[in-house]
Motif scaffolding. Sequence first.
Motif, mmCIF file in Angstrom:
data_model
loop_
_atom_site.group_PDB
_atom_site.id
_atom_site.type_symbol
_atom_site.label_atom_id
_atom_site.label_comp_id
_atom_site.label_asym_id
_atom_site.label_seq_id
_atom_site.Cartn_x
_atom_site.Cartn_y
_atom_site.Cartn_z
ATOM 1 N N PHE A 66 26.918 -10.297 -56.467
ATOM 2 C CA PHE A 66 26.512 -9.774 -55.158
ATOM 3 C C PHE A 66 25.013 -9.485 -55.108
ATOM 4 O O PHE A 66 24.575 -8.546 -54.439
ATOM 5 N N VAL A 67 24.225 -10.282 -55.797
ATOM 6 C CA VAL A 67 22.770 -10.185 -55.743
ATOM 7 C C VAL A 67 22.225 -11.556 -55.350
ATOM 8 O O VAL A 67 22.495 -12.555 -56.029
ATOM 9 N N GLU A 68 21.492 -11.618 -54.245
ATOM 10 C CA GLU A 68 20.900 -12.854 -53.726
ATOM 11 C C GLU A 68 21.932 -13.981 -53.612
ATOM 12 O O GLU A 68 21.744 -15.076 -54.122
ATOM 13 N N THR A 69 22.999 -13.685 -52.913
ATOM 14 C CA THR A 69 24.056 -14.684 -52.737
ATOM 15 C C THR A 69 24.199 -15.177 -51.296
ATOM 16 O O THR A 69 24.797 -16.228 -51.076
ATOM 17 N N LEU A 70 23.662 -14.452 -50.316
ATOM 18 C CA LEU A 70 23.864 -14.806 -48.911
ATOM 19 C C LEU A 70 22.564 -15.229 -48.247
ATOM 20 O O LEU A 70 21.496 -14.669 -48.536
ATOM 21 N N PRO A 71 22.615 -16.201 -47.320
ATOM 22 C CA PRO A 71 21.426 -16.492 -46.507
ATOM 23 C C PRO A 71 21.126 -15.324 -45.585
ATOM 24 O O PRO A 71 22.010 -14.525 -45.253
ATOM 25 N N LEU A 72 19.881 -15.226 -45.174
ATOM 26 C CA LEU A 72 19.446 -14.067 -44.389
ATOM 27 C C LEU A 72 20.196 -13.908 -43.074
ATOM 28 O O LEU A 72 20.351 -12.793 -42.573
ATOM 29 N N ASP A 73 20.656 -15.002 -42.509
ATOM 30 C CA ASP A 73 21.301 -14.916 -41.200
ATOM 31 C C ASP A 73 22.818 -14.756 -41.299
ATOM 32 O O ASP A 73 23.516 -14.784 -40.284
ATOM 33 N N ALA A 74 23.342 -14.564 -42.501
ATOM 34 C CA ALA A 74 24.793 -14.440 -42.676
ATOM 35 C C ALA A 74 25.273 -13.063 -42.214
ATOM 36 O O ALA A 74 24.625 -12.048 -42.465
ATOM 37 N N TYR A 75 26.421 -13.064 -41.557
ATOM 38 C CA TYR A 75 27.059 -11.790 -41.195
ATOM 39 C C TYR A 75 27.785 -11.250 -42.421
ATOM 40 O O TYR A 75 28.460 -11.988 -43.141
ATOM 41 N N TYR A 76 27.631 -9.957 -42.669
ATOM 42 C CA TYR A 76 28.318 -9.336 -43.799
ATOM 43 C C TYR A 76 28.625 -7.894 -43.428
ATOM 44 O O TYR A 76 27.950 -7.287 -42.607
ATOM 45 N N SER A 77 29.666 -7.347 -44.065
ATOM 46 C CA SER A 77 30.090 -5.988 -43.727
ATOM 47 C C SER A 77 30.663 -5.304 -44.950
ATOM 48 O O SER A 77 31.008 -5.954 -45.953
ATOM 49 N N ALA A 78 30.799 -3.998 -44.857
ATOM 50 C CA ALA A 78 31.408 -3.228 -45.945
ATOM 51 C C ALA A 78 32.855 -3.649 -46.163
ATOM 52 O O ALA A 78 33.350 -3.650 -47.295
ATOM 53 N N ALA A 79 33.541 -4.029 -45.090
ATOM 54 C CA ALA A 79 34.934 -4.474 -45.213
ATOM 55 C C ALA A 79 35.015 -5.772 -46.007
ATOM 56 O O ALA A 79 35.917 -5.949 -46.844
ATOM 57 N N MET A 80 34.090 -6.686 -45.774
ATOM 58 C CA MET A 80 34.057 -7.926 -46.523
ATOM 59 C C MET A 80 33.720 -7.664 -47.985
ATOM 60 O O MET A 80 34.295 -8.279 -48.898
ATOM 61 N N ILE A 119 39.342 -2.906 -40.439
ATOM 62 C CA ILE A 119 38.561 -3.287 -39.267
ATOM 63 C C ILE A 119 38.504 -4.811 -39.191
ATOM 64 O O ILE A 119 38.232 -5.472 -40.204
ATOM 65 N N PRO A 120 38.753 -5.399 -38.058
ATOM 66 C CA PRO A 120 38.706 -6.865 -37.973
ATOM 67 C C PRO A 120 37.288 -7.392 -38.183
ATOM 68 O O PRO A 120 36.309 -6.733 -37.817
ATOM 69 N N THR A 121 37.195 -8.537 -38.819
ATOM 70 C CA THR A 121 35.897 -9.201 -38.940
ATOM 71 C C THR A 121 35.439 -9.649 -37.558
ATOM 72 O O THR A 121 36.191 -10.272 -36.813
ATOM 73 N N ILE A 122 34.219 -9.279 -37.211
ATOM 74 C CA ILE A 122 33.713 -9.589 -35.873
ATOM 75 C C ILE A 122 33.303 -11.054 -35.819
ATOM 76 O O ILE A 122 32.496 -11.523 -36.618
ATOM 77 N N SER A 123 33.862 -11.779 -34.888
ATOM 78 C CA SER A 123 33.552 -13.202 -34.752
ATOM 79 C C SER A 123 32.129 -13.378 -34.233
ATOM 80 O O SER A 123 31.556 -12.494 -33.582
ATOM 81 N N SER A 124 31.561 -14.540 -34.518
ATOM 82 C CA SER A 124 30.206 -14.831 -34.043
ATOM 83 C C SER A 124 30.165 -14.825 -32.516
ATOM 84 O O SER A 124 29.155 -14.438 -31.920
ATOM 85 N N ARG A 125 31.244 -15.240 -31.868
ATOM 86 C CA ARG A 125 31.293 -15.257 -30.405
ATOM 87 C C ARG A 125 31.177 -13.853 -29.838
ATOM 88 O O ARG A 125 30.373 -13.601 -28.930
ATOM 89 N N VAL A 126 31.962 -12.918 -30.399
ATOM 90 C CA VAL A 126 31.923 -11.539 -29.901
ATOM 91 C C VAL A 126 30.575 -10.903 -30.205
ATOM 92 O O VAL A 126 29.994 -10.214 -29.351
#
Length: 307
Positions: A66-80, A119-126
């Motif tokens: 979990f260090v430098e694994t996601l692109p900057l524009d990726a959605y992420y949350s505590a639930a994930m 908590i549901p994962t928030i879709s990109s549309r919403v």
Amino acid sequence: MRLDKKPTLLVITGPTGSGKTALAIDVAQRLGTDIIGADSRQIYKGMPIGTAAPTPEQRALVAHHFVETLPLDAYYSAAMYEEQVLELLPSMWEKGEVAVMCGGSMMYIDAVTYGIDNIPTISSRVRQEVKELYNKRGLDYMLRLLERLDPASYARLDQKNWRRIIHAIEICIEAGCPASAILTGKAKERPFRVVKVAIGYEREELFERINRRVDDMIARGLEAEAEALYPQRHLNALNTVGYKEMFAMMEGRLDRPTAIARIAKNTRVYAKKQMLWLRKDDTVKMLAPTRALDGVMEELDQLNIIY
């Protein structure tokens, strides 16, 4: 691992600048295990200096997750994060009785140790719809919308914290019910034992460490890193101490000395918030800075953990 015992998650936490990373590496090397990062900004790629991410040399000593694994524009949350860490932990315990987590994002740590509501994962549309609505209509409209969708959340949340307001609305829309209806706040039972430690610096000494670290970040190239990230400054990942001040400097709103001083000041403010969070958690064992490693190993020894 002995079958008569629950495995252990050792959480090394504390305010920014307190030396968590170095301590976690020492402990992980003693235990022969990896480190699970618990930092909501270090998880993104391309911003290692400003987030004080473990260096390549440190990661060569101990593997970090979990260090430098996601692109900057990726959605992420505590639930994930909760879901992914719980999936990872069994493989960590195959190496020994103790898995090591290190970081100062208290919400992430709480998600794993106490659990958070489903908590549901928030879709990109919403997310996009709510964002456009906020940009078009403003905070007052969003407050009225939340009051209509979820009166309980409207009454509970800080009405100046637009991010929390927007997220509550996102949950309402995605779940199709009030956010307050699914936010129970009840701790989940975990099939593992949790040991939490933090290095207990006095406030003034911690602040001096923070000041020195900001100077070190500047020396290591924070300005060049921020300049490379400037075109993406609108992303939430970059709404972070260090980058915000550098961006303001680039736009002529702050001169260089003021920007650097502001980074140190805002980092100290963040550290105070972390310390307040820690004081509310009486399960955290504070360690003397001069013998932090010994303190951790003594905590494990008291639990008869074999390593």
